[in-house]
Design a protein around this motif. Structure first.
Motif: not given
Length: 230
Positions: A180-194
């Motif tokens: 779970l991270a704050w995405c600078e590109l989307r300016q929103a929370f995003r989850s990334f499957r490892s």
DNA sequence: AGAAGGGCTATGGGGTGTGG
DNA sequence: CCACACCCCATAGCCCTTCT
């Protein structure tokens, strides 16, 4: 169990109870009562203030404590993560026990370690794919150090992207970790499957999450969504 | 060989229930 | 309330076995 370990265990047990009988100690430690009597005597000779009362049991004199046993941040994260796994995947009784252990550990920590405890960014232990250990270590470190990460990601539709994120926590959903991270590109929370992160590079830049971009904000968001869907 | 541990026994003290 | 009996448990000694 070595004798030294048993003596330590006895003081630990006595610390957590008001009165403890030799029989109880013997059962807990898998030795005879006679052995417990000898252990208690030896602990007393070593300066441990144990009071014994016939018909009642043993207890430590008030105010006695062992030299502080302290944990580093990594050990705290390891304990919390492990206990959260038990709490999630164990039965009800085990879940309660895990919570009890967490409370006890939290209670003995000094304030700075309590903060580290509360901020443990691991919400499930044990990552399944051993090949991802290195990546996991990177992501864990970035969560801890609040270090920006450049990731190359492949989504479910096989679209590739590259983005800088502010890692907040790792979640385990049963077969893979997600970041779970704050995405600078989307300016929103995003989850990334490892397992879909093809590359991760820790940048020499740290971030401070402003209100609205913090883990607690995300958790509140999730909680709210759960409430509205249920 | 020496330490550690177990089994058995005796003794004494505290807690508790009961009857007067 | 008090005395008493009974139970539970700590304590300690002795001897034997097991382990290091």
């Amino acid at each position: 169990m070595r004798r030294a370990d048993r003596l330590f265990q006895i003081t630990q047990i006595l610390r957590g109870r008001r009165n403890t009988t030799a029989k109880y100690l013997a059962e807990r430690l898998g030795v005879g009562e006679r052995t417990i009597y000898r252990d208690i005597r030896d602990l007393g000779l070593s300066g441990v203030p144990i009071e014994g009362e016939a018909g009642v049991g043993y207890r430590l004199k008030q105010g006695f404590d062992l030299p502080p046993l302290m944990f580093n941040i990594g050990e705290i994260h390891a304990m919390v993560a492990g206990l959260r796994l038990i709490s999630t995947w164990g039965g009800n009784a085990l879940k309660q026990q895990a919570h009890s252990v967490l409370e006890k550990i939290y209670a003995i920590l000094p304030i700075d370690k309590q903060i580290a405890f509360e901020r443990t960014p691991l919400f499930a232990p044990e990552f399944v794919n051993a090949s991802q250990r290195g990546l996991f270590d990177q992501l864990h470190q970035s969560c801890q150090e609040q270090q920006k990460v450049l990731i190359r990601y492949r989504d479910g539709q096989q679209n590739h992207s590259e983005r800088i994120v502010h890692p907040l926590a790792l979640f385990f959903w049963g077969n893979t970790w997600t970041l779970l991270a704050w995405c600078e590109l989307r300016q929103a929370f995003r989850s990334f499957r490892s397992d879909r992160i093809t590359e991760a590079e820790l940048l020499d830049q740290h971030f401070i999450s402003p209100p609205g971009q913090q883990l607690q904000d995300y958790l509140r968001l999730i909680e709210h969504e759960c409430d509205t869907t249920s």
